[in-house]
Enzyme design. Structure first.
Site, mmCIF file in Angstrom:
data_model
loop_
_atom_site.group_PDB
_atom_site.id
_atom_site.type_symbol
_atom_site.label_atom_id
_atom_site.label_comp_id
_atom_site.label_asym_id
_atom_site.label_seq_id
_atom_site.Cartn_x
_atom_site.Cartn_y
_atom_site.Cartn_z
ATOM 1 N N ARG A 120 0.809 -1.236 0.000
ATOM 2 C CA ARG A 120 0.000 0.000 0.000
ATOM 3 C C ARG A 120 0.833 1.273 0.000
ATOM 4 O O ARG A 120 0.358 2.330 0.368
ATOM 5 C CB ARG A 120 -0.997 0.012 1.162
ATOM 6 C CG ARG A 120 -1.993 -1.136 1.120
ATOM 7 C CD ARG A 120 -3.134 -0.928 2.081
ATOM 8 N NE ARG A 120 -4.060 -2.031 2.003
ATOM 9 C CZ ARG A 120 -4.004 -3.120 2.773
ATOM 10 N NH1 ARG A 120 -3.045 -3.215 3.691
ATOM 11 N NH2 ARG A 120 -4.867 -4.084 2.643
ATOM 12 N N LYS A 142 2.929 11.361 -11.290
ATOM 13 C CA LYS A 142 2.004 10.548 -12.090
ATOM 14 C C LYS A 142 2.697 9.236 -12.407
ATOM 15 O O LYS A 142 3.763 9.223 -13.040
ATOM 16 C CB LYS A 142 1.641 11.263 -13.395
ATOM 17 C CG LYS A 142 0.431 12.163 -13.300
ATOM 18 C CD LYS A 142 0.011 12.578 -14.701
ATOM 19 C CE LYS A 142 -1.253 13.425 -14.639
ATOM 20 N NZ LYS A 142 -1.665 13.846 -15.997
ATOM 21 N N GLU A 184 8.891 17.435 -25.502
ATOM 22 C CA GLU A 184 8.333 17.894 -24.224
ATOM 23 C C GLU A 184 8.897 19.261 -23.841
ATOM 24 O O GLU A 184 8.205 20.080 -23.240
ATOM 25 C CB GLU A 184 8.612 16.872 -23.112
ATOM 26 C CG GLU A 184 7.931 15.514 -23.317
ATOM 27 C CD GLU A 184 6.428 15.517 -23.018
ATOM 28 O OE1 GLU A 184 5.873 16.569 -22.668
ATOM 29 O OE2 GLU A 184 5.809 14.436 -23.146
ATOM 30 N N LYS A 224 6.920 22.716 -14.498
ATOM 31 C CA LYS A 224 6.127 21.560 -14.085
ATOM 32 C C LYS A 224 5.900 21.567 -12.580
ATOM 33 O O LYS A 224 4.802 21.280 -12.103
ATOM 34 C CB LYS A 224 6.807 20.257 -14.515
ATOM 35 C CG LYS A 224 5.994 19.039 -14.080
ATOM 36 C CD LYS A 224 6.070 17.895 -15.019
ATOM 37 C CE LYS A 224 5.009 16.862 -14.675
ATOM 38 N NZ LYS A 224 5.138 15.639 -15.464
ATOM 39 N N GLU A 234 -4.847 16.864 -10.777
ATOM 40 C CA GLU A 234 -5.564 17.224 -12.006
ATOM 41 C C GLU A 234 -7.067 17.281 -11.787
ATOM 42 O O GLU A 234 -7.850 16.682 -12.535
ATOM 43 C CB GLU A 234 -5.222 16.225 -13.133
ATOM 44 C CG GLU A 234 -5.348 16.824 -14.523
ATOM 45 C CD GLU A 234 -4.785 15.926 -15.622
ATOM 46 O OE1 GLU A 234 -5.551 15.544 -16.497
ATOM 47 O OE2 GLU A 234 -3.581 15.597 -15.568
ATOM 48 N N ARG A 241 -3.393 21.193 -14.092
ATOM 49 C CA ARG A 241 -2.409 20.209 -14.522
ATOM 50 C C ARG A 241 -2.711 19.634 -15.912
ATOM 51 O O ARG A 241 -1.803 19.184 -16.608
ATOM 52 C CB ARG A 241 -2.336 19.083 -13.478
ATOM 53 C CG ARG A 241 -1.193 18.132 -13.746
ATOM 54 C CD ARG A 241 -0.865 17.246 -12.566
ATOM 55 N NE ARG A 241 0.239 16.380 -12.932
ATOM 56 C CZ ARG A 241 0.979 15.695 -12.080
ATOM 57 N NH1 ARG A 241 0.737 15.780 -10.785
ATOM 58 N NH2 ARG A 241 1.969 14.922 -12.487
ATOM 59 N N ASN A 245 -0.788 18.438 -20.726
ATOM 60 C CA ASN A 245 -1.094 17.463 -21.766
ATOM 61 C C ASN A 245 -1.263 18.100 -23.139
ATOM 62 O O ASN A 245 -1.854 17.478 -24.031
ATOM 63 C CB ASN A 245 -2.364 16.682 -21.395
ATOM 64 C CG ASN A 245 -2.089 15.632 -20.339
ATOM 65 O OD1 ASN A 245 -1.230 14.783 -20.511
ATOM 66 N ND2 ASN A 245 -2.799 15.707 -19.232
ATOM 67 N N HIS A 248 -1.042 15.943 -26.170
ATOM 68 C CA HIS A 248 -1.028 14.540 -25.744
ATOM 69 C C HIS A 248 -2.312 13.773 -26.074
ATOM 70 O O HIS A 248 -2.277 12.548 -26.168
ATOM 71 C CB HIS A 248 -0.738 14.449 -24.240
ATOM 72 C CG HIS A 248 0.699 14.656 -23.902
ATOM 73 N ND1 HIS A 248 1.384 15.809 -24.234
ATOM 74 C CD2 HIS A 248 1.597 13.852 -23.269
ATOM 75 C CE1 HIS A 248 2.634 15.701 -23.807
ATOM 76 N NE2 HIS A 248 2.790 14.539 -23.228
ATOM 77 N N HIS A 252 -1.415 10.302 -27.629
ATOM 78 C CA HIS A 252 -1.789 9.006 -27.053
ATOM 79 C C HIS A 252 -2.608 8.185 -28.053
ATOM 80 O O HIS A 252 -2.489 6.959 -28.107
ATOM 81 C CB HIS A 252 -2.554 9.200 -25.751
ATOM 82 C CG HIS A 252 -1.695 9.667 -24.618
ATOM 83 N ND1 HIS A 252 -2.210 10.156 -23.440
ATOM 84 C CD2 HIS A 252 -0.346 9.719 -24.473
ATOM 85 C CE1 HIS A 252 -1.220 10.489 -22.633
ATOM 86 N NE2 HIS A 252 -0.083 10.243 -23.238
ATOM 87 N N HIS A 265 7.356 8.181 -27.672
ATOM 88 C CA HIS A 265 6.338 9.069 -27.091
ATOM 89 C C HIS A 265 6.536 10.513 -27.554
ATOM 90 O O HIS A 265 5.589 11.185 -27.980
ATOM 91 C CB HIS A 265 6.385 8.980 -25.560
ATOM 92 C CG HIS A 265 5.433 9.914 -24.875
ATOM 93 N ND1 HIS A 265 4.064 9.824 -25.039
ATOM 94 C CD2 HIS A 265 5.650 10.972 -24.058
ATOM 95 C CE1 HIS A 265 3.479 10.794 -24.335
ATOM 96 N NE2 HIS A 265 4.427 11.496 -23.732
#
Length: 363
Positions: A120, A142, A184, A224, A234, A241, A245, A248, A252, A265
C-alpha cells in the site's frame, strides 16, 4: 544557471529536484538510507544498465538489488508490473524499503506505480536517464502502466521522495531519443513560456553537450513543479495540470493505434503539438501564422509534424474517446490562446478533429 535544488511544494510530501553533484548526493542519500536500517532496490532496463554499467555501483547499490527489464514502451504493462512486485516480495522487502527508478519515462512510471502499490505504498526515488523523463515524467508523481485499450489507464498519484537529474547521463542517449525529449521541452514553451519558445527558436539545434541544456532542463522542471503544486491530482475544472497534456490527446491516440513502440512518445507528442496548433487556429484562438512558427520549431529539432504512414481516422477518434481528460463523454483538448498560453477547451466538433487527422496523413 542556479545549481540549487528546486522544491516541489506539496506540504508534507514536498521533495527536492537535484541538479548538481548528483553522484555525490545520490551516494550520500543511499548511504543514509542504509544507515537507518532500510533496504534499497532499483528497477532499470537492460539498455540503460549497458550504457552506464558502473553508475549504480558507484552510488552504493549492489547487483542483487537491481532488477533489469527489457527497454521500450511494452514494459509499461501488467506483466512487468507483476514482475516488479514479485522482485520486492521475494526479497521480503517491507515498508521501509526505498525503491529507485533508473531509466526513462517507462521505467519511472512503472516503478512509481509499483512503489504506490506494494504494501500500500513505499518510498521511491527517480534517477531519470532520458531528456524526456528529466523534463517531464520524473517530476509530479504521475505513475502508471498501459493497457491494450489505452495509455496510462491504470496508475496512481504517488510523489517521489527526490529526483536526481544528471544531464551527463544524456551523453549515451541515442539521437532519436534525445529529439523525442525535445518535444516535451517545446511543449513547455508552447503552453507556458513564450520566452523559452523564442530561446529554442534561436538555437541551432541542441545536444547533450550543449552548454544551454542544463538551464533549459531546469526551466522545464520549474514550470512543471509550479503546475503540480497548484493542481496535484488534475482536479481543476479548467486549466491546471491538464495543461501539461498539450498535444497529448492526439499523441496518445497515435501511440495506441500505431501500436506502442512504433513512435517514440516524444515523436507522437511532436505531431500532437502541431495538431494542437492547427486546432487552436481552427477555433480562432491563434492566428494562422502560428502554425508555421510551431512547425518550424518542431522540425528544427528533428521531429515529425505528420504521421509517417496512414492510420485509420475512425480508430484514432475511438482512441481519443478513452482519453482521461474527457468529461461527460465529451472530448476535452488543451489548446492555445497565444503561443506560451494554454487553456482547456471542450465541446469541439468531432468533424473538425477528423479533418485535422486527415490533413496530418490519416485516412
Amino acid at each position: 544557471m542556479s545549481t540549487e535544488a528546486l522544491t516541489v511544494r506539496l506540504a508534507e510530501r514536498s521533495y527536492p529536484i537535484h541538479f548538481s553533484q548528483i553522484a555525490e548526493t545520490l551516494k550520500t542519500d543511499v548511504a543514509a538510507l542504509r544507515a537507518a536500517g532500510r533496504s534499497v532496490r532499483v528497477v532499470s532496463d537492460a539498455r540503460v544498465l549497458h550504457a552506464h554499467p558502473s553508475y549504480l555501483a558507484q552510488a552504493g547499490f549492489q547487483d542483487e538489488e537491481i532488477l533489469s527489464l527489457p527497454a521500450g514502451e511494452p514494459t509499461k504493462s501488467v506483466e512487468f508490473f507483476s514482475q516488479c512486485l514479485s522482485f520486492l516480495a521475494s526479497a521480503a522487502a517491507n515498508r521501509d524499503c526505498a525503491l529507485f527508478a533508473f531509466g526513462g519515462g517507462v521505467i519511472g512510471d512503472l516503478t512509481g506505480y509499483v512503489a504506490a502499490s506494494y504494501l500500500r505504498g513505499i518510498d521511491f526515488y527517480q534517477i531519470p536517464t532520458t531528456l524526456l523523463s528529466m523534463v517531464d515524467s520524473s517530476v509530479g508523481g504521475k505513475t502508471g502502466i498501459n493497457l491494450p485499450e489505452g495509455k496510462n489507464l491504470v496508475g496512481a498519484f504517488w510523489q517521489p521522495k527526490a529526483v536526481y537529474i544528471d544531464t551527463a547521463l544524456l551523453q549515451t542517449l541515442p539521437a532519436r531519443e534525445f529529439a523525442a525529449g525535445m518535444a516535451e521541452v517545446i511543449k513547455y514553451g508552447m503552453l507556458a513560456d513564450l520566452e523559452l519558445f523564442n530561446d529554442l527558436n534561436a538555437l541551432d539545434g541542441l545536444n547533450a553537450e550543449s552548454p544551454e541544456l542544463p538551464g533549459i532542463v531546469r526551466r522545464c522542471c520549474a514550470i512543471k513543479a509550479q503546475v503540480v503544486t497548484d493542481d496535484e491530482t488534475e482536479t481543476a475544472a479548467t486549466g491546471g495540470r491538464a495543461l501539461l497534456n498539450l498535444g497529448h490527446t492526439f499523441a496518445h491516440a497515435i501511440e495506441n493505434v500505431a501500436g506502442y513502440g512504433q513512435y517514440l512518445h516524444g515523436e507522437a507528442v511532436a505531431i500532437g503539438l502541431s495538431l494542437a496548433t492547427h486546432l487552436s487556429v481552427g477555433l480562432n484562438q491563434l492566428p494562422n501564422s502560428d502554425i508555421a512558427l510551431a512547425n518550424r520549431l518542431i522540425q528544427q529539432f528533428q521531429l515529425p509534424i505528420r504521421l509517417n504512414h496512414a492510420l485509420p481516422v475512425q480508430e484514432l477518434m475511438a482512441a481519443m474517446q478513452r482519453d482521461k481528460k474527457n468529461r461527460g463523454g465529451r472530448l476535452r483538448f488543451v489548446t492555445m490562446t497565444a503561443l506560451g498560453t494554454a487553456v482547456t477547451t471542450s465541446g469541439i466538433d468531432p468533424e473538425l478533429i477528423a479533418t485535422l487527422w486527415r490533413e496530418a496523413g490519416a485516412e
